[in-house]
Design an enzyme around this catalytic site. Structure first.
Site: not given
Ligand code: FAD
Length: 355
Positions: A176, A253, A347
């Site tokens: 992570r 998580s 996380e």
């Molecule tokens: C129901 C649920 C289940 C999940 N299950 C998992 C799982 O099984 N495993 C897991 O690892 N995660 C899980 N997650 C967490 C999440 O989905 C992941 O971490 C996902 O990759 C986040 O993507 P996002 O586009 O929503 O990021 P955001 O929430 O929009 O951003 C997260 C962070 O990354 C930065 N960021 C986003 N995009 C970029 C970019 N292009 N360049 C630079 N920085 C950027 C943002 O500034 C922020 O700091 C889960 C979340 C939910 C709600």
């Protein structure tokens, strides 16, 4: 052959029509206050230009599924990253390299790979958010993580003003974590994945998944079966977004699984499930610690709660606030510390708020 996939909004909220400036519209927690300036980028050039030309701070927000934004919001520019595109850039006999735009919904990309017989990301089915965010915390689930398949990350470097192609070895992938997490320097623009040409999954590594598939750990199964089974398991745990199910209004998580040294593990004397790492460390399931510290599923705070389907998911069951959510997180963290002396770490990325 290069191919572009038509955009479909699945897990990344639509922001092209009448964007609202309340950030709660763009986070899976439905929490977060106002943005100073809100801008939507649908082209990679727009992303770079916005970041390059903004005098103040810029927050990149994609699916909003791994952020906790303070109730006061973010007083700089919030860039909603909505670029799209998936194309094969290298074809080999037994593998392909697929380049994915940062804003592409992650699960659409997994579906694309499974449909075409590209193997390596099928166990990451159902994870919300964007493809470009997957390198940030080396997204992982059910025995796969993106570090297994990413060959390069194309990123805009705010320090030098240049676009860099960073091979996986430069990305610092760990559990992570990566060089991108808690680090504003890079904006991920595109990600290259090397996937095997196979109608079968990568070897199944996760015991619960193998059990549900009726196979042994190490076996392979048809790609679509792996995807369907993972999605089913995730749905049972509230880990697939469902606007009608508040148990999914989370960041997944909330805490990572603590990793301790072998000596610390021995000193704890716990009769708990655990996963020994290759480097002598031991990973302890945070869910076990939380439950055994007295916090059951459904344990509630003010408008917020532990999901009734998953101990690790803190949810906004409505009408919650970020402060209430963090209050619940502190109660859980402090309870685990008092009972076991083990520290839980969040996380998600916390923005304008603290635990
Ligand atoms: C129901 C649920 C289940 C999940 N299950 C998992 C799982 O099984 N495993 C897991 O690892 N995660 C899980 N997650 C967490 C999440 O989905 C992941 O971490 C996902 O990759 C986040 O993507 P996002 O586009 O929503 O990021 P955001 O929430 O929009 O951003 C997260 C962070 O990354 C930065 N960021 C986003 N995009 C970029 C970019 N292009 N360049 C630079 N920085 C950027 C943002 O500034 C922020 O700091 C889960 C979340 C939910 C709600």
């Amino acid at each position: 052959m290069p191919r572009t996939v038509e955009p479909r909004v699945v897990a990344v909220p639509d922001a092209t029509a009448a964007p609202q400036t309340d950030l709660s519209a763009y986070t899976t927690l439905r929490l977060g206050g106002p943005a100073g300036i809100l801008t939507v980028a649908t082209e990679t050039d727009q992303v770079v230009d916005t970041v390059r030309n903004s005098a103040g701070k810029v927050l990149i927000l994609a699916g909003g599924s791994n952020v906790v934004i303070g109730d006061k919001g973010f007083d700089g520019t919030v860039l909603l990253l909505r670029t799209r595109g998936v194309r094969v850039v290298e074809e080999h006999e037994s593998s392909v390299v697929v380049r994915v735009a940062a804003g592409e919904p992650w699960d659409d990309f997994v579906a694309y790979a499974v449909e075409r017989g590209f193997s390596g990301v099928e166990c990451l089915s159902g994870i919300p958010g964007s493809a470009g965010a997957t390198p940030i915390q080396n997204v992982g689930a059910y025995g796969q993580e993106v570090a297994h398949t990413i060959v390069a990350v194309h990123a805009y470097d705010r320090e030098t003003g240049a676009i860099r192609v960073m091979p996986a070895a430069e990305c610092g992938f760990a559990y992570r974590a990566s060089v991108f997490k808690h680090n504003d320097r890079y904006v991920v623009l595109e990600v290259d994945f090397r996937l095997a040409r196979s109608s079968e999954s990568a070897p199944i590594r996760y015991a619960e998944l193998a059990r549900n598939l009726g196979v042994e750990v190490g076996d392979r199964v048809p790609l679509q079966l792996a995807r369907d089974t993972v999605r089913k398991l995730r749905e049972q745990k509230g880990m697939v977004l469902d606007p009608d199910d508040r148990d999914t209004w989370s960041v997944g998580s909330f805490f990572t699984n603590p990793v301790v040294s072998a000596a610390e593990w021995a000193a704890l004397g716990l009769d708990a499930p655990h996963w020994p790492g290759d480097d002598g460390t031991v990973k302890i399931p945070a869910a076990w610690l939380i439950e055994h510290a007295g916090f059951a599923k459904g344990f509630a705070g003010d408008g917020v709660a532990i999901s009734s389907k998953h101990t690790l998911a803190l949810i906004n069951r409505g009408p919650g606030t970020t402060e209430a959510l963090l209050g619940l997180a502190r109660t859980v963290r402090d309870g685990v510390r008092a009972k076991f002396g083990v520290e839980l770490h969040p996380e998600p990325v916390l923005i304008n708020c603290a635990l």
